[in-house]
Design an enzyme around this catalytic site. Structure first.
Site, PDB file in Angstrom:
ATOM      1  N   SER A 205       8.739  12.712  -0.366  1.00 16.85           N
ATOM      2  CA  SER A 205       7.374  12.174  -0.307  1.00 16.85           C
ATOM      3  C   SER A 205       6.615  12.869   0.825  1.00 16.85           C
ATOM      4  O   SER A 205       6.557  14.091   0.871  1.00 16.85           O
ATOM      5  CB  SER A 205       7.449  10.646  -0.150  1.00 16.85           C
ATOM      6  OG  SER A 205       6.263  10.059  -0.610  1.00 16.85           O
ATOM      7  N   LYS A 209       6.447  16.983   1.747  1.00 15.00           N
ATOM      8  CA  LYS A 209       5.342  17.897   2.070  1.00 15.00           C
ATOM      9  C   LYS A 209       5.731  18.682   3.323  1.00 15.00           C
ATOM     10  O   LYS A 209       5.523  19.901   3.417  1.00 15.00           O
ATOM     11  CB  LYS A 209       4.040  17.115   2.339  1.00 15.00           C
ATOM     12  CG  LYS A 209       3.614  16.102   1.268  1.00 15.00           C
ATOM     13  CD  LYS A 209       2.307  15.390   1.653  1.00 15.00           C
ATOM     14  CE  LYS A 209       2.054  14.042   0.983  1.00 15.00           C
ATOM     15  NZ  LYS A 209       1.982  13.939  -0.443  1.00 15.00           N
ATOM     16  N   GLN A 251      -3.113  11.341  -5.900  1.00 13.53           N
ATOM     17  CA  GLN A 251      -3.423  11.613  -4.498  1.00 13.53           C
ATOM     18  C   GLN A 251      -4.118  12.976  -4.439  1.00 13.53           C
ATOM     19  O   GLN A 251      -3.557  13.982  -4.851  1.00 13.53           O
ATOM     20  CB  GLN A 251      -2.120  11.633  -3.694  1.00 13.53           C
ATOM     21  CG  GLN A 251      -2.312  11.741  -2.202  1.00 13.53           C
ATOM     22  CD  GLN A 251      -0.981  11.718  -1.461  1.00 13.53           C
ATOM     23  OE1 GLN A 251       0.007  12.279  -1.910  1.00 13.53           O
ATOM     24  NE2 GLN A 251      -0.968  11.071  -0.312  1.00 13.53           N
ATOM     25  N   GLU A 259      -6.018   9.138   4.587  1.00 17.06           N
ATOM     26  CA  GLU A 259      -4.804   8.315   4.649  1.00 17.06           C
ATOM     27  C   GLU A 259      -4.016   8.542   5.934  1.00 17.06           C
ATOM     28  O   GLU A 259      -3.448   7.601   6.491  1.00 17.06           O
ATOM     29  CB  GLU A 259      -3.924   8.609   3.420  1.00 17.06           C
ATOM     30  CG  GLU A 259      -2.676   7.736   3.367  1.00 17.06           C
ATOM     31  CD  GLU A 259      -1.791   7.982   2.149  1.00 17.06           C
ATOM     32  OE1 GLU A 259      -2.252   8.628   1.183  1.00 17.06           O
ATOM     33  OE2 GLU A 259      -0.638   7.529   2.174  1.00 17.06           O
ATOM     34  N   TRP A 303       0.300   8.809  -9.203  1.00 20.09           N
ATOM     35  CA  TRP A 303      -0.265   9.384  -7.976  1.00 20.09           C
ATOM     36  C   TRP A 303       0.497  10.621  -7.515  1.00 20.09           C
ATOM     37  O   TRP A 303      -0.009  11.393  -6.699  1.00 20.09           O
ATOM     38  CB  TRP A 303      -0.364   8.333  -6.863  1.00 20.09           C
ATOM     39  CG  TRP A 303       0.897   7.561  -6.626  1.00 20.09           C
ATOM     40  CD1 TRP A 303       1.268   6.401  -7.242  1.00 20.09           C
ATOM     41  CD2 TRP A 303       1.958   7.905  -5.740  1.00 20.09           C
ATOM     42  NE1 TRP A 303       2.502   5.990  -6.787  1.00 20.09           N
ATOM     43  CE2 TRP A 303       2.947   6.901  -5.859  1.00 20.09           C
ATOM     44  CE3 TRP A 303       2.181   8.966  -4.844  1.00 20.09           C
ATOM     45  CZ2 TRP A 303       4.134   6.918  -5.131  1.00 20.09           C
ATOM     46  CZ3 TRP A 303       3.360   8.987  -4.117  1.00 20.09           C
ATOM     47  CH2 TRP A 303       4.325   7.972  -4.263  1.00 20.09           C
ATOM     48  N   HIS A 339      10.799   6.151  -6.829  1.00 13.56           N
ATOM     49  CA  HIS A 339      10.347   7.175  -5.890  1.00 13.56           C
ATOM     50  C   HIS A 339      11.415   7.402  -4.808  1.00 13.56           C
ATOM     51  O   HIS A 339      11.862   6.461  -4.159  1.00 13.56           O
ATOM     52  CB  HIS A 339       9.033   6.693  -5.258  1.00 13.56           C
ATOM     53  CG  HIS A 339       8.386   7.685  -4.343  1.00 13.56           C
ATOM     54  ND1 HIS A 339       8.279   9.029  -4.651  1.00 13.56           N
ATOM     55  CD2 HIS A 339       7.801   7.532  -3.125  1.00 13.56           C
ATOM     56  CE1 HIS A 339       7.645   9.651  -3.654  1.00 13.56           C
ATOM     57  NE2 HIS A 339       7.353   8.763  -2.722  1.00 13.56           N
TER      58      HIS A 339
END
Ligand SMILES: *[C@@H]1O[C@H](CO)[C@@H](O)[C@H](O)[C@H]1NC(C)=O
Ligand SMILES: *[C@@H]1O[C@H](CO)[C@@H](O)[C@H](O)[C@H]1NC(C)=O
Length: 393
Positions: A205, A209, A251, A259, A303, A339
């Site tokens: 998640s 990144k 997203q 965010e 998302w 997830h």
């Protein structure tokens, strides 16, 4: 002898004078492109034709990604030392009269370490994919290095204690910097029994990144394993925007800057003008080439911008193709799991990449698959990729 010395000196001067300089500006003015930018065209519009050209193009891309969205990576610090005791590696970094330390916990395989040390996967926080026996895990507390609580935690964490809270480096850069310092520490500390030439990096998640950014920025990372990284990771900003335009609640760049402080404050200036970015995240993944990279995507969450990850990695794959090593870049996209929960069906693909890039085995890593379940958004290659793939050898 004197003559030879003089000739050599002249040759060196001439080489200096005629060597191609590689211009690496942080931004390109006047750029506009609603499709995915061409990795094989230099900033000045000339084509990238050889492997040597790619080295320069790679430097340009590195500068652009820092310039627009991640902020500047500082030069190598003055000193990095480490102590290992039991299962912890404490890394101390000093620069400009200041110093910070951070403590990383290690899970070692059982048995005797190989002479060069165990291969090791650096996990942001903790691994959420299964690390096979024979490979160590080092847990890196990336949020201590660069806080990621909200937009107001910008400039907080150990990295900023060293470089100042006004550094324009984002949390993504601060974390990547931490990974690089861990590798420095492993190089300087054989007692850690971890092999700095067999390092992987993973995270899921938001930390996925980050893991992709770390693999992109430090060429000593042998294997990059981003998991469910979505936008800001293996998805492209333009494709996520398109998914949103098609009615999917994904997203996007505009959402992401509101965010958290993952990206630089400077990036806020571009999120409503994505066409002016002379790069997109297929360039980020391309920075990892020709080293090992497999990203994992989950189509069960709208998302997570499934079409964007697929399209973006399809575009990045062209760079591996151009360099003659398409099998070094994998992508697996399935549903049917929560997830950051690992689907066991993908373990063979992970083990293949680990066997090849961390254990030096000659195995096939030809894995690039998607269920193409994109919540109504559709991928059309010709809409997004309007460039050709050269052979860069
Ligand atoms: C590092 O963490 C380990 C495990 O929590 C702890 O035992 C050790 O004392 C710590 N070392 C330092 C120098 O803080
Ligand atoms: C970020 O900081 C670096 C120096 O650390 C500087 O060269 C660069 O221009 C800065 N970028 C922005 C967008 O302010």
């Amino acid at each position: 002898m004197k003559l030879i010395t003089a000739l050599l000196a002249t040759a060196t001067l001439l080489k200096g004078a005629f060597a191609q300089t590689c211009d690496t500006p942080a931004t390109v003015s006047g750029y506009s492109n609603s499709a995915l930018p061409d990795p094989f065209t230099f900033n000045d519009g000339t084509p990238v034709q050889t492997a040597e050209d790619w080295e320069c193009r790679r430097s340009q891309i590195l500068a652009l990604i820092q310039g627009y969205e991640s902020g500047a990576m500082p030069a190598a610090p003055e000193s990095v030392t480490a102590t290992v005791s039991g299962n912890s590696l404490v890394v101390t970094v000093s620069d400009g009269g200041k110093s910070i330390s951070f403590n990383n916990s290690i899970t070692y395989p059982s048995g005797t370490a190989p002479a060069a040390g165990w291969p090791v996967i650096i996990a942001y926080e903790y691994p959420s994919l299964p690390i096979p026996s024979g490979v160590a895990t080092l847990s890196f507390q990336n949020s201590n290095m660069g806080r990621q609580d909200s937009t107001s935690s910008r400039g907080q964490g150990l990295f900023y204690d060293l470089y100042g809270s006004s550094s324009n480096a984002s949390a993504m850069t601060a974390w990547s910097w931490g990974v690089s310092r861990i590798i420095d520490a492993l190089e300087a500390t054989p007692a850690a029994k971890l092999n700095p030439a067999a390092v992987g990096v993973t995270g899921c998640s938001r930390n996925g990144k980050g893991a992709l950014m770390a693999g992109a920025l430090d060429t000593r990372v042998a294997l990059t394993l981003p998991q469910e990284s979505g936008s800001g990771g293996d998805a492209c900003w333009r494709l996520s925007r398109y998914e949103e335009q098609q009615g999917s609640s994904v997203q996007t760049a505009t959402e992401i800057v509101g965010e958290n402080c993952w990206f630089s404050a400077n990036f806020n200036n571009y999120v409503n003008n994505l066409d002016t970015l002379p790069y997109d995240h297929h360039f980020l993944a391309a920075l990892v080439a020709p080293r090992g990279l497999i990203s994992y995507a989950n189509t069960d969450y709208v998302w997570l911008s499934g079409m964007s990850s697929f399209g973006c990695m399809t575009a990045a794959h062209e760079v591996y193709e151009a360099l003659g090593v398409p099998e070094n870049h994998g992508f697996e996209q399935v549903g049917g799991h929560s997830h950051c929960q690992w689907p066991a069906s993908l373990t063979p693909t992970l083990n293949a990449f680990i066997n090849k890039f961390l254990l030096g085995q000659d195995v096939s890593t030809d894995y690039f698959e998607s269920n193409m379940q994109f919540n109504g958004a559709s991928w059309s290659e010709s809409q997004w990729i309007d460039w050709e793939t050269p052979t860069l050898t």
